[in-house]
Scaffold this motif. Structure first.
Motif, PDB file in Angstrom:
ATOM      1  N   GLY A   1       0.657  70.025 -22.121  1.00  0.00           N
ATOM      2  CA  GLY A   1       0.474  68.636 -21.757  1.00  0.00           C
ATOM      3  C   GLY A   1      -0.523  68.391 -20.638  1.00  0.00           C
ATOM      4  N   GLN A   2      -1.071  69.482 -20.062  1.00  0.00           N
ATOM      5  CA  GLN A   2      -2.011  69.296 -18.948  1.00  0.00           C
ATOM      6  C   GLN A   2      -3.394  68.844 -19.411  1.00  0.00           C
ATOM      7  N   SER A   3      -3.722  69.058 -20.656  1.00  0.00           N
ATOM      8  CA  SER A   3      -5.013  68.630 -21.191  1.00  0.00           C
ATOM      9  C   SER A   3      -4.793  67.609 -22.299  1.00  0.00           C
ATOM     10  N   GLU A   4      -5.753  66.723 -22.465  1.00  0.00           N
ATOM     11  CA  GLU A   4      -5.649  65.673 -23.477  1.00  0.00           C
ATOM     12  C   GLU A   4      -5.603  66.291 -24.869  1.00  0.00           C
ATOM     13  N   GLY A   5      -4.693  65.810 -25.686  1.00  0.00           N
ATOM     14  CA  GLY A   5      -4.582  66.305 -27.049  1.00  0.00           C
ATOM     15  C   GLY A   5      -3.729  67.550 -27.199  1.00  0.00           C
TER      16      GLY A   5
ATOM     17  N   VAL B   1      -0.508  63.546 -35.489  1.00  0.00           N
ATOM     18  CA  VAL B   1      -0.947  62.238 -34.998  1.00  0.00           C
ATOM     19  C   VAL B   1       0.234  61.271 -34.983  1.00  0.00           C
ATOM     20  N   LEU B   2       0.344  60.533 -33.874  1.00  0.00           N
ATOM     21  CA  LEU B   2       1.352  59.489 -33.755  1.00  0.00           C
ATOM     22  C   LEU B   2       0.687  58.152 -34.066  1.00  0.00           C
ATOM     23  N   VAL B   3       1.250  57.413 -35.018  1.00  0.00           N
ATOM     24  CA  VAL B   3       0.619  56.168 -35.472  1.00  0.00           C
ATOM     25  C   VAL B   3       1.650  55.055 -35.638  1.00  0.00           C
ATOM     26  N   GLN B   4       1.147  53.833 -35.622  1.00  0.00           N
ATOM     27  CA  GLN B   4       1.853  52.681 -36.171  1.00  0.00           C
ATOM     28  C   GLN B   4       1.138  52.322 -37.470  1.00  0.00           C
ATOM     29  N   TYR B   5       1.896  51.905 -38.474  1.00  0.00           N
ATOM     30  CA  TYR B   5       1.250  51.555 -39.735  1.00  0.00           C
ATOM     31  C   TYR B   5       1.918  50.332 -40.369  1.00  0.00           C
TER      32      TYR B   5
ATOM     33  N   GLU C   1     -11.273  59.320 -36.588  1.00  0.00           N
ATOM     34  CA  GLU C   1     -11.066  58.200 -35.670  1.00  0.00           C
ATOM     35  C   GLU C   1     -10.554  58.727 -34.321  1.00  0.00           C
ATOM     36  N   THR C   2     -10.582  57.879 -33.312  1.00  0.00           N
ATOM     37  CA  THR C   2     -10.174  58.280 -31.972  1.00  0.00           C
ATOM     38  C   THR C   2      -8.862  57.608 -31.576  1.00  0.00           C
ATOM     39  N   VAL C   3      -8.135  58.267 -30.667  1.00  0.00           N
ATOM     40  CA  VAL C   3      -6.883  57.709 -30.165  1.00  0.00           C
ATOM     41  C   VAL C   3      -7.172  56.378 -29.479  1.00  0.00           C
ATOM     42  N   GLY C   4      -6.350  55.378 -29.780  1.00  0.00           N
ATOM     43  CA  GLY C   4      -6.553  54.017 -29.294  1.00  0.00           C
ATOM     44  C   GLY C   4      -7.193  53.122 -30.327  1.00  0.00           C
ATOM     45  N   SER C   5      -7.601  53.709 -31.466  1.00  0.00           N
ATOM     46  CA  SER C   5      -8.287  52.950 -32.512  1.00  0.00           C
ATOM     47  C   SER C   5      -7.306  52.319 -33.491  1.00  0.00           C
ATOM     48  N   GLN C   6      -7.803  51.280 -34.166  1.00  0.00           N
ATOM     49  CA  GLN C   6      -7.089  50.671 -35.284  1.00  0.00           C
ATOM     50  C   GLN C   6      -8.030  50.639 -36.475  1.00  0.00           C
ATOM     51  N   VAL C   7      -7.523  51.061 -37.633  1.00  0.00           N
ATOM     52  CA  VAL C   7      -8.322  51.048 -38.848  1.00  0.00           C
ATOM     53  C   VAL C   7      -7.571  50.289 -39.933  1.00  0.00           C
TER      54      VAL C   7
ATOM     55  N   GLY D   1      -1.562  58.578 -30.532  1.00  0.00           N
ATOM     56  CA  GLY D   1      -1.681  59.861 -29.841  1.00  0.00           C
ATOM     57  C   GLY D   1      -2.005  60.963 -30.819  1.00  0.00           C
ATOM     58  N   VAL D   2      -2.493  62.089 -30.296  1.00  0.00           N
ATOM     59  CA  VAL D   2      -2.849  63.229 -31.146  1.00  0.00           C
ATOM     60  C   VAL D   2      -2.506  64.523 -30.430  1.00  0.00           C
TER      61      VAL D   2
END
Length: 317
Positions: free
Chosen positions: A118-122, A229-233, A273-279, A312-313
């Motif tokens: 958890g110390q680094s992103e992703g 990947v953690l998503v809302q759909y 796609e990048t974290v924080g994006s919506q498609v 999140g990823v």
């Protein structure tokens, strides 16, 4: 094999993130409806008490970096205990929040470091906090920026551990990226105040090929094949004009591995796609649940529209 109640870390420095108590994995989105949240609102009083073992651990290093600890070995750990060693100046976390945190774990008997994550992103997906989870019982309603020491009793499979947890941030449960202008003729997405989307389908012929548009461009890690990947759909059938499934109103959904476990079009929608994006993506039957006679029960033959927020990823190892 039994799993540790927070995060299991291997002695060989191969760090494996496992399920948190009270925060189980979910299945592929389908027509069966959304999962329901089981979080409790009483997070502050859920925190376990500090004790002789957790208070005896001395911690050094910057919050967010791997923690260094010292304690008299072997440390006698008989109960789950939690001691705040650094109080952050951010907001208090609340039950139901998804948080990004860092963890460094040590063997309480030998003092050897088991590993860190958890110390680094992703490197770790955001995790949901609830009063019923061990994570919630350790952190309580700690503030962002806090560092907490937990002592974890052992059993026949795992020795006792000392776990240092750093609360890094609360992760929004809806996309936060910069708004983009989609091309004309694409499904129109309107957002409620909490981020829940609704979809208006354009007139004209139904698309026959996979298409996607980025509606919000996030500033986080790029999603690649094999990542978790953690998503809302939110899913709408172009054929019936009805919503067939959504995560909104329940809990975000975890794609365990991009490229497997979900329909091909869902993976294609989030890959790159990048974290924080919506498609928003249009999936013909060949990218969804297959061609054939249209069937509402399993969505065979239907062209689907998904609106997906990437929360999140965790990068593939």
């Amino acid at each position: 094999m039994r799993t540790r109640p927070i995060i299991a870390l291997s002695v060989a420095a191969v760090v494996a993130a496992l399920s948190l108590a009270g925060c189980s994995a979910q299945s592929e989105p389908d027509a069966s409806g959304s999962p329901t949240s089981t979080t409790s609102p009483d997070l502050c009083t859920a925190q376990v008490a500090s004790g002789k073992a957790s208070a005896a651990v001395k911690v050094s290093g910057k919050v967010g970096d791997e923690a260094k600890v010292s304690f008299d070995k072997p440390l006698d750990v008989t109960a789950l205990q939690s001691t705040v060693v650094t109080k952050g100046d951010g907001d208090k976390i609340k039950s139901g929040d998804f948080i990004q945190f860092a963890l460094t774990e040590y063997n309480a008997e030998t003092g050897e470091k088991n590993g860190a994550i958890g110390q680094s992103e992703g490197s770790l997906l955001p995790q949901q906090v609830s009063a019923s989870s061990t994570l919630g019982q350790v952190l309580g309603c700690a503030t962002v920026g806090s560092r907490v020491v937990a002592t974890m009793p052992g059993d026949e499979d795992y020795p006792s551990t000392v776990d240092v947890l750093d609360v890094l941030k609360v992760v929004p449960q809806a996309a936060w990226g910069t708004e983009q202008t989609p091309k004309a003729g694409f499904p129109t997405v309107k957002l409620a105040t909490d981020g829940t989307p609704s979809v208006t389908l354009p007139s004209g012929d139904m698309p026959t090929a996979f298409e996607k548009e980025t509606l919000k461009k996030g500033d986080g890690t790029k999603v690649a094949k094999g990542d978790a990947v953690l998503v809302q759909y939110y899913g709408v059938s172009w054929n019936t004009k009805k919503t067939f499934d959504k995560s909104w109103g329940g809990t975000p959904f975890t794609v365990q591995q991009v490229g497997t476990g979900v329909v091909d079009g869902f993976s294609k929608a989030i890959e790159g796609e990048t974290v924080g994006s919506q498609v928003v993506a249009v999936l013909p039957p060949s990218s969804a649940y297959g061609k054939g006679e249209i069937n509402d029960s399993d969505l065979t033959g239907q062209t689907l529209v998904f609106v997906i927020d990437i929360i999140g990823v965790k990068k593939a190892s």
